[in-house]
Every structure is written in C-alpha cells, then in structure tokens.
Design a protein around this motif. Structure first.
Motif, PDB file in Angstrom:
ATOM      1  N   ILE A 765       0.647  -1.387   0.290  1.00  0.00           N
ATOM      2  CA  ILE A 765       0.191  -0.297   0.007  1.00  0.00           C
ATOM      3  C   ILE A 765       1.184   1.362   0.393  1.00  0.00           C
ATOM      4  O   ILE A 765       0.949   2.138  -0.616  1.00  0.00           O
ATOM      5  CB  ILE A 765      -0.581   0.023   0.937  1.00  0.00           C
ATOM      6  N   ARG A 769       0.415   1.319  -3.397  1.00  0.00           N
ATOM      7  CA  ARG A 769      -1.248   1.836  -3.835  1.00  0.00           C
ATOM      8  C   ARG A 769      -1.500   3.170  -2.869  1.00  0.00           C
ATOM      9  O   ARG A 769      -2.063   2.477  -1.618  1.00  0.00           O
ATOM     10  CB  ARG A 769      -1.877   0.924  -3.480  1.00  0.00           C
ATOM     11  N   GLU A 771      -3.084   5.922  -2.379  1.00  0.00           N
ATOM     12  CA  GLU A 771      -4.067   6.231  -1.864  1.00  0.00           C
ATOM     13  C   GLU A 771      -4.861   5.344  -1.344  1.00  0.00           C
ATOM     14  O   GLU A 771      -6.002   6.338  -0.942  1.00  0.00           O
ATOM     15  CB  GLU A 771      -5.333   5.904  -4.168  1.00  0.00           C
ATOM     16  N   MET A 772      -4.645   4.143  -1.173  1.00  0.00           N
ATOM     17  CA  MET A 772      -5.618   3.397  -0.356  1.00  0.00           C
ATOM     18  C   MET A 772      -4.517   3.669   1.391  1.00  0.00           C
ATOM     19  O   MET A 772      -5.215   3.396   2.373  1.00  0.00           O
ATOM     20  CB  MET A 772      -5.015   2.160  -0.212  1.00  0.00           C
TER      21      MET A 772
END
Length: 790
Positions: A765, A769, A771-772
C-alpha cells in the motif's frame, strides 16, 4: 703351542732370564689316557705315580688341556685336589664353571651354553621361524638343544621335528629320519651334534638327494674334517655355523706354511700329516705307512719339496685360527702370570703379610692365584682375563662354508656373536658376504606360514604350532602397523584406520562451512533477507506519518522489525566452525530475538482486539487503551526469556563437543547444549508464546476490514508454527551439518514468514497504492471501487 712358546721366549721383557718349555701328550680323545697322562705329568714319570712328584727337571707350572670336555672333567677333578692350574683351550661344557667341583680349572674359549642364544639370534636375523633339529644323545646335545628350544619358543620360533641321534644309530633309523626330513617343509636344519652323528646323517642325505636345505652347525663340528669329504660338498654348500672365536696371530700363517719334517725331527705328527696331506709316503724307516701294504707300492714318494700353500683350505686352513687361537692365548696366559710372579715385591705381594714367592719355590695354588688375575691384551688386541667362574670373555665367529666354482672350498667369517658384560648378546652379520649355495642369491625362506603384512593379524590354526597361522584382516576400526601382529589396536578417538588398515590417520572435521554450497546459499539468503528487512524498516521510518504506519502501534512495528532484523544474523552463528562463543550465543540469541518478535506480534494483536472492543459504549476496555498493555507484555515476555538464558549460561552453559562416534573417519564439530532442561525450557516458552499469539490472532480474524492486520498476523503465526512443527521431525532425522542446516533454514523461514505476512501488505500500500494509505480507507469509510460514501 710351539709357535706361542717360541714367541714368549724371544720376548726378553716378558720372562727375562727364564725359558718357557713344554711337553706334549696325546690323550687320543680317551678319558683314561687323559687321566694317565695327567698323573704322569704330575709325578714326572712315564708311568703314573699318584701323590708323588719325581720330576727331576724344571717345574711344571700348569697343564693346558684337554681339548674335549670329556677328558678335561676327570683331569680337573684330580688337579683340583691340590689346586694345580689347568687351562683348557677346547672344553666348553658349562659344568666346568662349577668352582666347587673344579676349583683350579680355567679356559680360554667360550662356554658352549651361550651357543643356543647365538643360534636363536641367527634365526631371528634371517626371519627363520620354522626349523628342524637333530641333537646328540649325550649331555652336550640334550642340554644344549633343550636350552635352544626354550629360547626359540620365547622368540616365536617353532621346531617342525626333533630327533635324537645316538653315537651308533642304526642305519635304518637314519634312513627314516632322512625320509621325514625330506618330506618336511622347513628349509633350515639345526645340527646340535658331534662330528660322528652329523657325518652319518649327512652321508645319507647326500645319497637320498634331499632337496636343498640350509644347515646350522654348532661349534662342536664347525669347522671340522667332515667338510673335506668332497661327496658332501653339494649338501653342505652354504652351511652357516658358530665356530670358536678366532683372532689374528701375527706371523702364525707364515710359520705354518714353512713347517717341514726336517725342521722338527722329534715331532711324531709332522710326517704323518705330510703323508696324509700330500698322499705320499716317506721312504725308509721314517715312513709312517706300512711298507707291506700293497697300496703303498703305488703311492708317491714324499720328496720334502711339496708346498703346503698348495693345499685346499679344508685340509690345511692357515687363516681360521680357532682352537689354535685359544691354545695360543693359553700359553700367553701362563707367561703373563709368571711375569707377575717374577715382578712381585716383598711387602706388596698377594699372600700372607704381603709376601711373594719365587719361580723356583712356588706352590701350585700360588701360581693359580696369578693365573686367575691375569689381564692383558693379546697381539690381536683382545683383552684376555678370567671371570669368577674361570671363563674368558666369550665370542663366536659366524662362519659360512662355501664351494667355489673353481672347485675350492673354504670357510669364510661373515659375522660375530659376543656376550656382553651385562649378560646381553650381540650379533653382527654381513649378509652380502654369505654364499648360500646352489642358485640362491638371497637367504632362503623358512616359515610355516607366510608373514602377515601390516593391516592383518595372526590367527593361530587350531591344533598346530603357533608358527602355523592364517592372516586375517583387522576389524573395521582397528589397525596393525607392523608385520606379523598378534593383535590389532584401536585408533585414538581423533583418528581412524586408512584403507589398508596399517596406519591411523586424522579424522576429517565436519561442520557446516561458509565455503560449501549449502553454507554459501544459507548465508547468502541471510544477507538478502537482512537487507530486505532493513529496506522495510527504512520504508516505515520514512513514511512514519502515514495512517498505515501509525495504525496498530507504530512503536511496536518498529520493535518487531528490529527483532526480525536481528533474527537473520542469528542464523550465521550456526554456520562455520563452531567455537565456544558461538555455542554460548546461537541458541540463546535466536530464542531471545524470536521472543521479542513474537511478543510484539502478540502485543499488536491485543492492541487491535482492545481497539475494536473499546469502540462500544461503556466498554470497560477503554481504560486499557494506550501503549501500557502492549509495552508491558513485550517487556514481561522478553525479560522472562532473558532470565532463562542468563540462568542457563550461569549454571550449565553450552560448549563445543567433538563427536567422534557418529561417523567413521569424521569428527562432527557440534555444540553441546549443556543443560537440556534450560535449552528445551526456552524453546517451550517460545512455543507457548507463539501458540497464544496464534489463538489471539485467530479470535481477531473477523474484525472489520479496516483492522484486517489480525488476519495477516494469524497467517504469519500459522506459517511460524508450521515451520517449527515440521522442524522437529526434520531435526531428529538428520545428523551432523545437515541438522545445523535444518535449524538455520527454520530460522530463516520463520523470520521471513513474520516479515512477509505482516509487513508485505503494508509495503504494498505504501509503495504501490498510496491512495489507499488514508484514514478513511483504514476506518472503512472509503470504497476504492465506488464513489458511494457510507
């Protein structure tokens, strides 16, 4: 004796103003004649007159003789009554050293009782352990052969057959004996006999054409006239024997080659010798041959121009002075004793009140005193003296009889055998000087069984002499490092037998090395995972302000990462040569750091569980919110493990052990854990901690997705416990360095399981990722695949 007497009389310093004379009497090898001659010498008359001295001429100083012991014994009994000196140059019977029976007997040759030791030394020198033996049926043969057999038995020499030969052994018995000798396997035969018995056997051996044997002769007939019989030459060729010790007599060879009947007119033996040696007869009344004998008509006439130097050495040996050497020494002993008597000074003499005696008025016992104390070096450089038994220093010559290609036979001295002052014996043999006869250029072999080489041992055949044996290999873990070993021996613990089992070689040390492929792979994986953990720690530190790092106790995440980071280097303590410090640290540090890691995982799980339960209104768990509970849990669990480890080191610490029994030829360098109780106690504590963590994580597995770290923890603990449960049978089924490799692999696998299962989703993450990595996502109010808000 003639030569020695003339030599003494020409020496003005030895006996000044005194002439040494002699009278020769032939005992004819008959004891009665020896006794009669002795009494005649004592009385000074042709006819014996016991207990009277009617000698009108010069005094008789000593009697030299007899040559055979049989004649010397009765002579010594008579002469000992008045302590009249007797010096023998040929009697070697041990009985004559008894000073109670023979108080005035001395001799200048060696007692024959050391002959058996000389024969044994010869046998040992050539490695002959399987022999035959013939002995005379008399004291000399039976006593000597008995001593010889006893000494041979002590040295591991066996007698294949032993026969007694009587003085007049029937020919049929001699034939049977020779037949048995022919069938025998021994290649060496010892003849402990007199000349007569030896001749009878050798005659039959020559007729029977017995296979080539090596004869060992004793001094009773070596050398002797039997070797002059040419039809025995093929049989006797290569014979070895003990002969009365000889020495150099300067001028004697020249003296012997110049003797002539015209030079010694009164010598009754010269003409007889001349006729026998040159096969001729003296003309006129001087001939010793019967003129009426028909054979005499065809015989050559002795001219007196015959050359003694042309005679074969077996007939007229002027180089091997044996009994002649002993007789020569006997004359000089008398001369040296008389010299001491003449030079005695009153007040310093050996008798009462320091008195001396004179050459005209001494008593036999007084001259005997001087004889016993004689000590001088003869012309050959040998020291001549008598011990308390009247014996001279003993030595024998080792003689080889050989027949040369030109038809000439000779005795050759090839060594010596001497007795030392300490009672020990010394043998010297020149092997290269020996001619074995026939086609043999090396010493023959005479063994019942072949020699067992190194790596084998002797197994005696049941019911046979100990010289007859089989050679069997040594047991697997034993060696024999010399030939003909009776027993094999175990190698030391740090060594093992080589392939031939004749040498112990160091065992190979075995441990999991950094240089072998397995050690290189494991150490490389350790370095790789260590760097991976450092990278994860750096990512977490760099992103410490992000929601995903801050979630579930950021401090515990750091501690967990550091614990995992140090778990990897612990595996390196299991690789490489184990030393004492490695044994102290590897099990303890590994258990401690894993306890830190698992306790951190447990603390994180409890934190998640408390955080979820505390969200309910009026929940009593709200007061346990915060870092107190997880931090306390980590401290308690870690402290417990540290205390166990410290106590272990203090009470019964691990140590390095050399395991020499597990593998043949290898020494396993291992760490003995010392106290199994503490070792397994730390492992059980770690296992219980992991089990509790697994149970708690399993209970928290269905929390909302925002708190799905519990699922990751559950899976990581499943991996952790699976690794260590499977480790147990693998650990028990392996040995040596593979056991260490299994444990190292378990450490790496369980550490990687914790690292990947817990931190891989977070790194995914953070890095891929971002954005998570938001608060909304973590609390479940943002759905990544929908614009709808909850």
């Amino acid at each position: 004796m003639v030569f020695a007497t003339e030599e003494v009389n020409q020496n003005d310093e030895l006996l000044p103003n005194l002439t040494l004379g002699f009278k020769l009497v032939d005992s004819c090898y008959v004891e009665a004649v020896a006794i009669s001659a002795t009494l005649g010498l004592l009385s000074g008359q042709t006819q014996m007159v016991p207990n009277y001295d009617c000698n009108p001429g010069p005094r008789l100083a000593a009697i030299l003789g007899d040559s055979p012991s049989a004649g010397s014994i009765p002579m010594a009994r008579i002469l000992g009554l008045t302590r009249f000196p007797q010096i023998s140059y040929g009697s070697g019977l041990p009985l004559l050293r008894d000073k109670v029976q023979f108080p005035s007997f001395l001799r200048t040759i060696t007692s024959v009782d050391i002959q058996p030791y000389g024969v044994v030394e010869i046998l040992l020198h050539f490695g002959w352990t399987w022999v035959g033996m013939l002995a005379s049926d008399n004291d000399y043969g039976q006593e000597g052969s008995h001593i010889l057999r006893v000494e041979m038995a002590k040295k591991g020499i066996c007698v294949e057959y032993f026969y007694i030969l009587a003085p007049h052994t029937p020919r049929d018995r001699i034939i049977r004996i020779v037949e048995m000798m022919t069938k025998a396997t021994s290649a060496v035969i010892i003849l402990y006999t007199f000349i007569a018995e030896a001749t009878a056997v050798l005659e039959e051996v020559s007729s029977a054409r017995m296979p080539k044997k090596t004869w060992i002769a004793v001094s009773s007939w070596m050398p002797s006239p039997v070797f002059a019989n040419q039809h025995l030459w093929m049989t006797l060729n290569g014979t070895l024997g003990l002969a009365i010790g000889s020495g150099e007599i300067p001028g004697f060879s020249n003296f012997l080659t110049k003797i002539h009947p015209s030079k010694y007119l009164n010598d009754i033996f010269i003409k007889a010798f001349w006729e026998e040696a040159f096969k001729c007869i003296w003309p006129g009344n001087g001939s010793t041959t019967n003129a009426d004998d028909p054979a005499a008509e065809d015989a050559l006439v002795c001219l007196g121009t015959e050359d003694p130097t042309s005679l074969d050495s077996s007939v007229y040996d002027v180089t091997n002075f044996r009994f002649a050497y002993a007789a020569y020494n006997a004359v000089h002993v008398v001369a040296n004793a008389m010299h001491a008597l003449l030079w005695c000074k009153d007040g310093q003499g050996p008798f009462a009140h320091g008195s001396c005696t004179t050459a005209q008025n001494y008593q036999p016992w007084q001259f005997l005193h001087y004889l016993k104390n004689v000590s001088y070096r003869n012309t050959a450089g040998q020291r001549i003296y008598f011990d308390s038994n009247g014996d001279s220093p003993g030595f024998f010559d080792i003689v080889n009889w050989r027949m040369l290609d030109n038809g000439i036979s000779s005795f050759s001295k090839v060594g010596t055998f001497t007795t030392q002052a300490t009672g020990s014996h010394k043998l010297i043999i020149n092997n290269s000087a020996i001619l074995w006869g026939g086609e043999d250029i090396q010493a023959p072999k005479s063994m019942c069984s072949r020699s067992c080489v190194a790596g084998q041992r002797i197994l005696i055949r049941k019911g046979q002499p100990k010289c007859c044996y089989d050679c069997v290999p040594c047991p697997e873990d034993e060696i024999s490092n010399h030939s003909d070993s009776i027993d094999c021996v175990m190698c030391p613990d740090d060594q093992w037998p080589n392939e031939n089992q004749d040498l112990c070689i160091p065992k190979v040390e075995e441990y999991l090395s950094f240089h072998e492929p397995l050690g290189t792979i494991l150490s490389s994986l350790t370095a790789l995972f260590f760097l991976l953990t450092v990278s994860v720690l750096c990512v977490f530190i760099k992103n410490r302000g992000t929601p995903i790092v801050k979630a579930n106790n950021r401090t515990l995440s750091y501690i967990l990462l550091v614990s995992i980071l140090f778990c990897f280097p612990c595996s390196l303590l299991f690789i490489g040569r184990p030393e004492r410090v490695h044994c102290w640290l590897r099990q303890g540090l590994f258990s401690m750091f894993f306890s830190f890691a698992v306790s951190c995982v447990l603390a994180k799980t409890i934190t998640v569980l408390i955080a979820f339960r505390a969200t309910k209104p009026n929940c009593p768990l709200r007061k346990w919110m915060g870092p107190v509970i997880p931090n306390s849990l980590v401290i308690i669990c870690s402290t417990t493990q540290i205390l166990l480890y410290s106590t272990w080191l203090a009470v019964y610490p691990p140590f390095r052990e050399l395991n020499k029994q597990t593998f043949k030829g290898r020494i396993l360098l291992e760490c003995n854990e010392g106290s199994p109780s503490y070792h397994y106690g730390m492992k059980i504590f770690l296992g219980l901690l992991a089990l509790v963590t697994l149970v708690v994580a399993f209970l928290a597995r269905k929390l909302p997705s925002g708190f799905n770290e519990a699922q990751h923890i559950t899976f990581s603990m499943l991996v952790f416990t699976s690794v260590w449960i499977s480790f147990i049978p693998a650990y028990l089924s392996t040995t040596g360095k593979y056991t260490v490799a299994v444990e190292t692999f378990a450490i790496l696998s369980s550490s990687v399981g914790l690292l990947c299962c817990i931190f891989a989703p977070k790194c995914y993450i953070i890095l891929l990722r971002p954005e998570m990595n938001t608060r909304e996502y973590l609390i479940g109010k943002y759905l990544p695949n929908s614009k709808e808000r909850l």
